[in-house]
Write a protein that holds these residues in place. Structure first.
Motif, PDB file in Angstrom:
ATOM      1  N   VAL A  37       5.841  17.137   2.717  1.00  0.00           N
ATOM      2  CA  VAL A  37       5.812  16.692   4.116  1.00  0.00           C
ATOM      3  C   VAL A  37       6.351  15.276   4.181  1.00  0.00           C
ATOM      4  N   ALA A  60       0.923   9.981   5.820  1.00  0.00           N
ATOM      5  CA  ALA A  60      -0.506   9.844   6.151  1.00  0.00           C
ATOM      6  C   ALA A  60      -0.574   9.167   7.518  1.00  0.00           C
ATOM      7  N   VAL A  81       0.864  -1.183   0.000  1.00  0.00           N
ATOM      8  CA  VAL A  81       0.000   0.000   0.000  1.00  0.00           C
ATOM      9  C   VAL A  81       0.896   1.228   0.000  1.00  0.00           C
TER      10      VAL A  81
HETATM   11  C1  LIG Z   1      10.833  18.496   0.150  1.00  0.00           C
HETATM   12  C2  LIG Z   1      11.495  17.199   0.527  1.00  0.00           C
HETATM   13  C3  LIG Z   1      12.829  16.981   0.168  1.00  0.00           C
HETATM   14  C4  LIG Z   1      13.447  15.776   0.498  1.00  0.00           C
HETATM   15  N1  LIG Z   1      14.698  15.508  -0.001  1.00  0.00           N
HETATM   16  C5  LIG Z   1      15.214  14.275   0.168  1.00  0.00           C
HETATM   17  C6  LIG Z   1      16.432  13.932  -0.487  1.00  0.00           C
HETATM   18  O1  LIG Z   1      16.949  14.673  -1.319  1.00  0.00           O
HETATM   19  N2  LIG Z   1      17.009  12.733  -0.184  1.00  0.00           N
HETATM   20  C7  LIG Z   1      16.417  11.861   0.693  1.00  0.00           C
HETATM   21  O2  LIG Z   1      16.994  10.812   0.981  1.00  0.00           O
HETATM   22  N3  LIG Z   1      15.192  12.113   1.222  1.00  0.00           N
HETATM   23  C8  LIG Z   1      14.579  13.290   0.982  1.00  0.00           C
HETATM   24  N4  LIG Z   1      13.366  13.569   1.509  1.00  0.00           N
HETATM   25  C9  LIG Z   1      12.662  12.531   2.275  1.00  0.00           C
HETATM   26  C10 LIG Z   1      11.981  11.511   1.350  1.00  0.00           C
HETATM   27  O3  LIG Z   1      11.397  12.175   0.249  1.00  0.00           O
HETATM   28  C11 LIG Z   1      10.929  10.718   2.125  1.00  0.00           C
HETATM   29  O4  LIG Z   1      11.478  10.154   3.296  1.00  0.00           O
HETATM   30  C12 LIG Z   1      10.390   9.572   1.261  1.00  0.00           C
HETATM   31  O5  LIG Z   1       9.984  10.044   0.003  1.00  0.00           O
HETATM   32  C13 LIG Z   1       9.220   8.861   1.952  1.00  0.00           C
HETATM   33  O6  LIG Z   1       8.705   7.922   1.051  1.00  0.00           O
HETATM   34  P1  LIG Z   1       7.342   7.178   1.341  1.00  0.00           P
HETATM   35  O7  LIG Z   1       7.122   6.242   0.210  1.00  0.00           O
HETATM   36  O8  LIG Z   1       7.363   6.629   2.734  1.00  0.00           O
HETATM   37  O9  LIG Z   1       6.244   8.336   1.402  1.00  0.00           O
HETATM   38  P2  LIG Z   1       5.410   9.085   0.249  1.00  0.00           P
HETATM   39  O10 LIG Z   1       6.263   9.508  -0.862  1.00  0.00           O
HETATM   40  O11 LIG Z   1       4.612  10.142   0.936  1.00  0.00           O
HETATM   41  O12 LIG Z   1       4.452   7.964  -0.300  1.00  0.00           O
HETATM   42  C14 LIG Z   1       3.355   7.463   0.416  1.00  0.00           C
HETATM   43  C15 LIG Z   1       2.273   7.131  -0.590  1.00  0.00           C
HETATM   44  O13 LIG Z   1       1.256   6.381   0.065  1.00  0.00           O
HETATM   45  C16 LIG Z   1       0.010   6.798  -0.467  1.00  0.00           C
HETATM   46  N5  LIG Z   1      -1.018   6.435   0.526  1.00  0.00           N
HETATM   47  C17 LIG Z   1      -1.160   6.917   1.792  1.00  0.00           C
HETATM   48  N6  LIG Z   1      -2.209   6.317   2.387  1.00  0.00           N
HETATM   49  C18 LIG Z   1      -2.729   5.452   1.497  1.00  0.00           C
HETATM   50  C19 LIG Z   1      -3.836   4.535   1.546  1.00  0.00           C
HETATM   51  N7  LIG Z   1      -4.602   4.408   2.619  1.00  0.00           N
HETATM   52  N8  LIG Z   1      -4.087   3.779   0.444  1.00  0.00           N
HETATM   53  C20 LIG Z   1      -3.315   3.888  -0.672  1.00  0.00           C
HETATM   54  N9  LIG Z   1      -2.261   4.748  -0.760  1.00  0.00           N
HETATM   55  C21 LIG Z   1      -1.973   5.505   0.307  1.00  0.00           C
HETATM   56  C22 LIG Z   1       0.185   8.297  -0.659  1.00  0.00           C
HETATM   57  O14 LIG Z   1      -0.751   8.824  -1.573  1.00  0.00           O
HETATM   58  C23 LIG Z   1       1.620   8.382  -1.155  1.00  0.00           C
HETATM   59  O15 LIG Z   1       1.693   8.351  -2.566  1.00  0.00           O
HETATM   60  C24 LIG Z   1      12.731  14.782   1.230  1.00  0.00           C
HETATM   61  C25 LIG Z   1      11.406  15.015   1.590  1.00  0.00           C
HETATM   62  C26 LIG Z   1      10.785  16.206   1.246  1.00  0.00           C
HETATM   63  C27 LIG Z   1       9.349  16.438   1.638  1.00  0.00           C
END
Ligand SMILES: Cc1cc2nc3c(=O)[nH]c(=O)nc-3n(C[C@H](O)[C@H](O)[C@H](O)COP(=O)(O)OP(=O)(O)OC[C@H]3O[C@@H](n4cnc5c(N)ncnc54)[C@H](O)[C@@H]3O)c2cc1C
Length: 370
Positions: free
Chosen positions: A326, A198, A7
């Motif tokens: 975020v 989230a 997910v």
């Molecule tokens: C501005 C910024 C700059 C950054 N720069 C860097 C960098 O250069 N290098 C680095 O290492 N890290 C960086 N980071 C940190 C990094 O981007 C995050 O730690 C990482 O992208 C998190 O990935 P994720 O898949 O957990 O979250 P997300 O990218 O937020 O993905 C989560 C996904 O889950 C989906 N979702 C949520 N709930 C549900 C549900 N119930 N059902 C279905 N789908 C759902 C959402 O829609 C989303 O698409 C940065 C972060 C930010 C905000």
């Protein structure tokens, strides 16, 4: 194990899909939006080894860096490039801190080299501005955040055993299963929730009600310019970055002068990456107190643009877009991210904070090594 349900279509979810397929597992990946819209497509794309704390954090980042390179060779559309980084400093106190970092036992492993300003300009001739010296980190790398999820999905889809289901919000959990908002149940030997920042929704009950919330949210502001005429051969950080990255938590940090008030108020540092189209991604700021602003604040942007121009020694191109993002960050303790079983056969993985893009392949590897 035969089948995994993931997910979240961000980088953590997608790297879990990559890892699961490399173990020969069938994968179904759900995303509530039409495509990822969270931190994973809003970041710099920095695969950042230089700033990591010695020990476990550096080891995770190093493993991830190796995996990123392998993936980059397999899937060139991720835009992976081993460009290294330069952290440019402007005064003696910052330079002294760089010297300390460059003489640490793990400096070689990070590819650290202390450069004077002329040598830094030789490495990255686009830097024509004023600075006192630089730390070169050869191990840092760049990927294209807006391209990576789609590129990896295309790679997985071409090989089979992978199903991508956008526009499906996971709303209910059961042992080894998740139900989406259309009422469809998706079952697997393992369900991995990679729902990012989230912190309510499906992950909410497993993050709330604990004595201390295991994760918090952090909001950052970013911008991207029109294509820049010059060519940046490395990514770039300014001296303010020494205040935030744990690798620089050394005695010399205490001797740094005060940060400019506007930068201090926004917890800002300059990071700058040239995109494949020539545009410059410039950031960032940090806010920790919720509720977050819904609009972006121009003051820190003025500061970051001025810093960028100071290092480039020229005016930067017009801004093409601004945005905020975020991320979810694990709170306290030695944990580098948050992993918890939330039901039989269901695991929540989030909270990698500002190292999530970097560490995602290694975090996913750890899920399947367990
Ligand atoms: C501005 C910024 C700059 C950054 N720069 C860097 C960098 O250069 N290098 C680095 O290492 N890290 C960086 N980071 C940190 C990094 O981007 C995050 O730690 C990482 O992208 C998190 O990935 P994720 O898949 O957990 O979250 P997300 O990218 O937020 O993905 C989560 C996904 O889950 C989906 N979702 C949520 N709930 C549900 C549900 N119930 N059902 C279905 N789908 C759902 C959402 O829609 C989303 O698409 C940065 C972060 C930010 C905000």
């Amino acid at each position: 194990m035969d089948r995994v349900v993931i997910v979240g279509g961000g980088i953590l979810g997608t790297m879990h899909a990559v890892q699961a397929r490399s173990h020969g597992l069938e994968v179904v990946q759900l995303e509530r939006e039409a495509g990822p819209r969270g931190a994973s497509v809003r970041n710099f794309g920095l695969v950042w080894v230089s700033g990591r704390a010695p020990g476990a954090e550096l080891a995770l980042a190093q493993r991830a860096r190796t995996l990123w390179q392998e993936l980059g060779e397999l899937v060139p559309a991720t835009g992976f490039r081993s460009h290294g980084s330069l952290t440019l400093v402007s005064d003696d106190a910052e330079l002294a801190l760089l010297k300390e970092a460059a003489s640490l036992p793990d400096a070689g492993e990070r590819g650290f080299e202390l450069l004077d300003s002329a040598a830094a300009t030789e490495v990255n001739p686009a830097l024509q501005g004023g600075f006192a010296g630089a730390l070169y980190c050869r191990r840092d790398a760049i990927v294209e955040p807006r391209l990576v999820p789609g590129a990896l999905r295309a790679h997985l889809s071409a090989a089979g055993g992978y199903e991508w289901l956008p526009g499906r919000e996971a709303v209910e959990l059961a042992p080894h299963a998740v139900r989406d908002h259309t009422g469809t149940w998706h079952r697997g030997d393992l369900v991995v929730l990679c729902t990012g920042a989230a912190h309510t929704g499906i992950a909410g009950p497993h993050l709330a009600g604990l004595e201390r919330p295991p994760v918090r949210r952090v909001r950052l502001q970013m911008l991207q310019t029109e294509p820049f005429a010059g060519h940046l051969t490395t990514s770039v950080a300014d001296g303010d970055s020494l205040r935030y990255y744990p690798a620089f938590d050394l005695p010399g940090r205490e001797r740094l002068g005060p940060q400019e008030p506007v930068a201090a108020a926004a917890a800002a540092q300059l990071l700058m990456v040239q995109r494949l189209d020539g545009g410059l991604t410039i950031g960032d700021t940090h806010s920790y107190a919720e509720p977050f602003d819904f609009d972006v604040d121009e003051m820190p942007y003025d500061h970051l643009r001025a810093k960028a121009e100071l290092l480039l020694g020229t005016s930067r191109p017009p801004v093409r877009r601004r945005w905020a993002g975020v991320y979810s960050q694990v709170t306290g303790g030695p944990a580098l991210y948050y992993r918890a079983p939330v039901a039989p056969g269901v695991t929540l993985v989030t909270g990698p904070g500002g190292r999530g893009m970097t560490c995602s392949p290694a975090i996913a590897e750890e899920t399947f090594a367990a």
